[in-house]
Design an enzyme around this catalytic site. Structure first.
Site, mmCIF file in Angstrom:
data_model
loop_
_atom_site.group_PDB
_atom_site.id
_atom_site.type_symbol
_atom_site.label_atom_id
_atom_site.label_comp_id
_atom_site.label_asym_id
_atom_site.label_seq_id
_atom_site.Cartn_x
_atom_site.Cartn_y
_atom_site.Cartn_z
ATOM 1 N N HIS A 68 -42.332 -42.148 -74.388
ATOM 2 C CA HIS A 68 -42.028 -40.734 -74.212
ATOM 3 C C HIS A 68 -42.091 -40.382 -72.725
ATOM 4 C CE1 HIS A 68 -41.934 -36.429 -74.859
ATOM 5 N NE2 HIS A 68 -42.953 -36.325 -74.006
ATOM 6 N N GLU B 287 -6.177 -68.170 -58.088
ATOM 7 C CA GLU B 287 -6.124 -66.706 -58.127
ATOM 8 C C GLU B 287 -4.921 -66.233 -57.321
ATOM 9 O OE1 GLU B 287 -7.789 -64.072 -59.747
ATOM 10 O OE2 GLU B 287 -6.088 -63.113 -58.761
ATOM 11 N N GLY C 290 -12.062 -61.767 -58.536
ATOM 12 C CA GLY C 290 -12.882 -60.906 -59.394
ATOM 13 C C GLY C 290 -12.044 -60.126 -60.382
ATOM 14 N N GLY C 291 -10.730 -60.055 -60.143
ATOM 15 C CA GLY C 291 -9.830 -59.446 -61.130
ATOM 16 C C GLY C 291 -10.002 -57.955 -61.313
ATOM 17 N N THR C 292 -9.685 -57.502 -62.503
ATOM 18 C CA THR C 292 -9.595 -56.071 -62.803
ATOM 19 C C THR C 292 -10.935 -55.360 -62.631
ATOM 20 O OG1 THR C 292 -7.933 -56.627 -64.467
ATOM 21 C CG2 THR C 292 -8.859 -54.419 -64.573
ATOM 22 N N CYS C 293 -11.976 -55.881 -63.265
ATOM 23 C CA CYS C 293 -13.252 -55.169 -63.299
ATOM 24 C C CYS C 293 -13.724 -54.853 -61.885
ATOM 25 C CB CYS C 293 -14.294 -56.011 -64.044
ATOM 26 S SG CYS C 293 -15.883 -55.193 -64.152
HETATM 27 C C1 LIG Z 1 -9.792 -48.415 -65.115
HETATM 28 C C2 LIG Z 1 -10.535 -49.445 -65.903
HETATM 29 C C3 LIG Z 1 -11.880 -49.282 -66.132
HETATM 30 C C4 LIG Z 1 -12.579 -50.226 -66.860
HETATM 31 N N1 LIG Z 1 -13.906 -50.024 -67.088
HETATM 32 C C5 LIG Z 1 -14.595 -50.924 -67.812
HETATM 33 C C6 LIG Z 1 -15.968 -50.746 -68.044
HETATM 34 O O1 LIG Z 1 -16.569 -49.766 -67.612
HETATM 35 N N2 LIG Z 1 -16.634 -51.681 -68.758
HETATM 36 C C7 LIG Z 1 -16.003 -52.782 -69.254
HETATM 37 O O2 LIG Z 1 -16.634 -53.601 -69.907
HETATM 38 N N3 LIG Z 1 -14.681 -52.989 -69.043
HETATM 39 C C8 LIG Z 1 -13.968 -52.084 -68.332
HETATM 40 N N4 LIG Z 1 -12.646 -52.299 -68.101
HETATM 41 C C9 LIG Z 1 -12.006 -53.528 -68.640
HETATM 42 C C10 LIG Z 1 -12.328 -54.729 -67.739
HETATM 43 O O3 LIG Z 1 -11.981 -54.452 -66.415
HETATM 44 C C11 LIG Z 1 -11.643 -56.003 -68.231
HETATM 45 O O4 LIG Z 1 -11.844 -56.121 -69.609
HETATM 46 C C12 LIG Z 1 -12.254 -57.194 -67.494
HETATM 47 O O5 LIG Z 1 -11.897 -57.134 -66.150
HETATM 48 C C13 LIG Z 1 -11.934 -58.540 -68.111
HETATM 49 O O6 LIG Z 1 -10.849 -59.067 -67.540
HETATM 50 P P1 LIG Z 1 -10.471 -60.591 -67.628
HETATM 51 O O7 LIG Z 1 -11.619 -61.492 -67.382
HETATM 52 O O8 LIG Z 1 -9.728 -60.791 -68.866
HETATM 53 O O9 LIG Z 1 -9.433 -60.743 -66.422
HETATM 54 P P2 LIG Z 1 -9.119 -59.832 -65.184
HETATM 55 O O10 LIG Z 1 -10.348 -59.218 -64.636
HETATM 56 O O11 LIG Z 1 -7.979 -58.941 -65.495
HETATM 57 O O12 LIG Z 1 -8.678 -60.936 -64.119
HETATM 58 C C14 LIG Z 1 -7.559 -61.729 -64.292
HETATM 59 C C15 LIG Z 1 -7.247 -62.385 -62.964
HETATM 60 O O13 LIG Z 1 -6.227 -63.342 -63.139
HETATM 61 C C16 LIG Z 1 -5.342 -63.287 -62.044
HETATM 62 N N5 LIG Z 1 -4.060 -63.795 -62.520
HETATM 63 C C17 LIG Z 1 -3.266 -63.298 -63.492
HETATM 64 N N6 LIG Z 1 -2.200 -64.083 -63.681
HETATM 65 C C18 LIG Z 1 -2.307 -65.095 -62.799
HETATM 66 C C19 LIG Z 1 -1.496 -66.220 -62.499
HETATM 67 N N7 LIG Z 1 -0.378 -66.476 -63.184
HETATM 68 N N8 LIG Z 1 -1.879 -67.045 -61.509
HETATM 69 C C20 LIG Z 1 -3.036 -66.814 -60.826
HETATM 70 N N9 LIG Z 1 -3.835 -65.768 -61.072
HETATM 71 C C21 LIG Z 1 -3.474 -64.930 -62.042
HETATM 72 C C22 LIG Z 1 -5.299 -61.797 -61.696
HETATM 73 O O14 LIG Z 1 -4.894 -61.608 -60.361
HETATM 74 C C23 LIG Z 1 -6.747 -61.393 -61.927
HETATM 75 O O15 LIG Z 1 -7.501 -61.520 -60.748
HETATM 76 C C24 LIG Z 1 -11.912 -51.385 -67.350
HETATM 77 C C25 LIG Z 1 -10.548 -51.569 -67.096
HETATM 78 C C26 LIG Z 1 -9.869 -50.615 -66.383
HETATM 79 C C27 LIG Z 1 -8.412 -50.837 -66.119
#
Ligand SMILES: Cc1cc2nc3c(=O)[nH]c(=O)nc-3n(C[C@H](O)[C@H](O)[C@H](O)COP(=O)(O)OP(=O)(O)OC[C@H]3O[C@@H](n4cnc5c(N)ncnc54)[C@H](O)[C@@H]3O)c2cc1C
Length: 457
Positions: free
Chosen positions: A439, A33, A38-41
């Site tokens: 209900h 990582e 935990g990434g985006t979510c």
């Molecule tokens: C504002 C917003 C609100 C959202 N709300 C919702 C919601 O309510 N419900 C829903 O289902 N979805 C929602 N989403 C979408 C959801 O967040 C993503 O679909 C979800 O996080 C899936 O992501 P993922 O598993 O593909 O990877 P991500 O969660 O994006 O994680 C990828 C990880 O890989 C790491 N990484 C990337 N490249 C490298 C590399 N070269 N080397 C090492 N690490 C790396 C990054 O740092 C990141 O931690 C939302 C998105 C946004 C932006």
């Protein structure tokens, strides 16, 4: 060089559970990582935004106190406290992901940017890791549109919004889709003036027109300015804020705001992943090409989550993990094409969606039936004083199977699962129609809707 059985790049929604399954099956796993676990979510997407949406909802309800028979005095919003609450919730999640991976037997955690070196090797910092199986879960980030002047101004994205602990005087949101609408409504409720600028002719253009209309209507009633059909975009700094040109026509062509939020889509984190060195194919937009079981064109490399362009949600990424794990470890040939589109928009009221829209059903040319109820006729919504929206279900006239559902209204994000599950069961709609629901709930109206279907004219 250190050799593993499996290397996972990214700790989004698919990487960590896959690490647990693979390590649990006795494989030696490395997970890498480069940012927050935990990434985006967890850090900049679902978790923090829904926490902020909850604060905004509480503020909104307090302002409606008189309607419910109470007074809450002057409503003031402490944005530092709002952000602190969001940080607490998101912080607990990211710490939980990191701790669970670091304490996982058979799993080694690396931090840093990972890059493919070859079909079997990954570089991270000064180290080279090797494995027969490599899983890419690198996710995506906000796309920055190529607008004249964009490099001359400060702008916000969903990521930098997470650091905002003050009230923007006037937030201009570029992009009238899911992310833009959620931020727009919450900041309006916190007290900002908000303008949403959309390039298309209507908000959330992928939804049926009546959904766009209703959403625009309730956002408008809350005092949000909506500017559709924007074109000739150009940005500049003006009066210590930002000016967004939205038209070339004569007339008021500029929206002046204090802050600009870009909510114009996402792009995959694949540009710096070394895909070309391993020969992994991407499409024109940088999404990694995968088959129905999420294998890339290179045997031994899989892509899961947003980076494969097959979904853009937490649940699609999690489902990707389930598909890969089932195929690899359980002899269960699960496929991406078996899943039914489902998602929600977390405005208030929320939009819960499953399967096809009405427009898609019409385009398919099949004979269909439609049932609809306005939320003001749903007793639970009426009792709660949350009567905006409607619920609609579409059924195939021949097979009697449900094709899709659109629930825009109180608890629509939850209630739509009744329909979704019947779709997975491939049950005729009559099964749901005859179910006795509780209900008073929003879901109790699903049998009623299905009992009153009419041909889709
Ligand atoms: C504002 C917003 C609100 C959202 N709300 C919702 C919601 O309510 N419900 C829903 O289902 N979805 C929602 N989403 C979408 C959801 O967040 C993503 O679909 C979800 O996080 C899936 O992501 P993922 O598993 O593909 O990877 P991500 O969660 O994006 O994680 C990828 C990880 O890989 C790491 N990484 C990337 N490249 C490298 C590399 N070269 N080397 C090492 N690490 C790396 C990054 O740092 C990141 O931690 C939302 C998105 C946004 C932006």
């Amino acid at each position: 060089m250190t050799t593993y059985d499996a290397i996972i790049i990214g700790t989004g929604q698919a990487g960590p559970p896959l690490a647990r399954r693979l390590a649990g099956a006795g494989m030696k796993v490395a997970i890498i990582e480069r940012g927050r676990f935990g990434g985006t979510c967890v850090n900049t997407g679902c978790t923090p935004t829904k926490t902020l949406v909850a604060s905004a909802y509480a503020v909104h309800m307090a302002r409606r106190g008189a309607f419910y028979g109470f007074g809450a005095g002057d409503i003031t919003v402490d944005m530092k406290r709002v952000k602190a609450r969001k940080d607490e919730v998101a912080g607990a999640s990211t710490r939980g992901v990191e701790q669970s991976l670091r304490s996982l037997e058979n799993c080694t955690v690396y931090t840093g940017h990972a890059r493919l070196k070859s079909e079997r090797e990954v570089e991270v910092g000064n180290e080279i890791l090797r494995a027969e199986k490599i899983f890419l879960n690198v996710g995506g980030r906000a796309a920055v549109p190529d607008i004249p002047g964009i490099d001359q101004i400060d702008y916000l994205t969903n990521s930098s919004m997470m650091e905002v602990d003050f009230l923007p005087r006037h937030l201009v949101v570029l992009g009238g889709s899911y992310i833009g609408l959620e931020f727009g409504q919450m900041y309006r409720r916190f007290g900002s003036q908000v303008t949403i600028v959309e390039l298309g002719p209507r908000l959330i253009g992928r939804e049926d027109e009546e959904v766009s209309r209703e959403v625009a209507a309730f956002l408008g009633r809350e005092g949000i300015d909506i500017r559709t059909n924007a074109n000739c975009l150009k940005v500049s700094r003006k009066d210590s804020g930002v000016a967004l040109q939205v038209s070339c026509e004569p007339g008021p062509i500029e929206v002046l705001g204090s802050h600009l939020l870009l909510a114009t889509g996402r792009r995959p984190n694949t540009g710096d992943l070394g895909l070309e060195r391993a020969g992994v194919k991407q499409d024109k937009r940088g999404y990694i090409e995968v088959d129905d079981q999420l294998k890339t064109n290179v045997p031994g490399i899989w892509a899961l989550g947003d980076c494969n362009g097959r979904g853009a949600f937490t649940h699609t990424s999690w489902n990707d993990y389930e598909i890969v794990a089932a195929n690899l470890l359980d002899g269960d040939h699960r496929r991406v094409s078996d899943r039914i589109a489902a998602y929600a928009l977390y405005t208030d009221p929320p939009l819960g969606r499953a399967g096809m829209t009405e427009a898609e059903v019409r385009r398919s040319g099949r004979r269909a039936l439609v049932g609809r109820v306005a939320m003001e006729d749903v007793s639970r919504a009426f009792e709660k004083g949350e009567t905006e929206g409607f619920m609609k279900v579409l059924v195939d006239a021949e097979s009697k199977q449900i094709l899709g559902a659109t629930f825009l209204g109180a608890s629509g994000d939850e209630a739509v699962h009744c329909v979704l599950d019947a779709m997975y069961a491939k049950a005729p709609y009559t099964v749901l129609q005859r179910a006795m629901h509780i209900h008073p709930t929003v879901a109790e109206f699903i049998p009623t809707i299905l009992g009153d279907l009419a041909p889709l004219s």
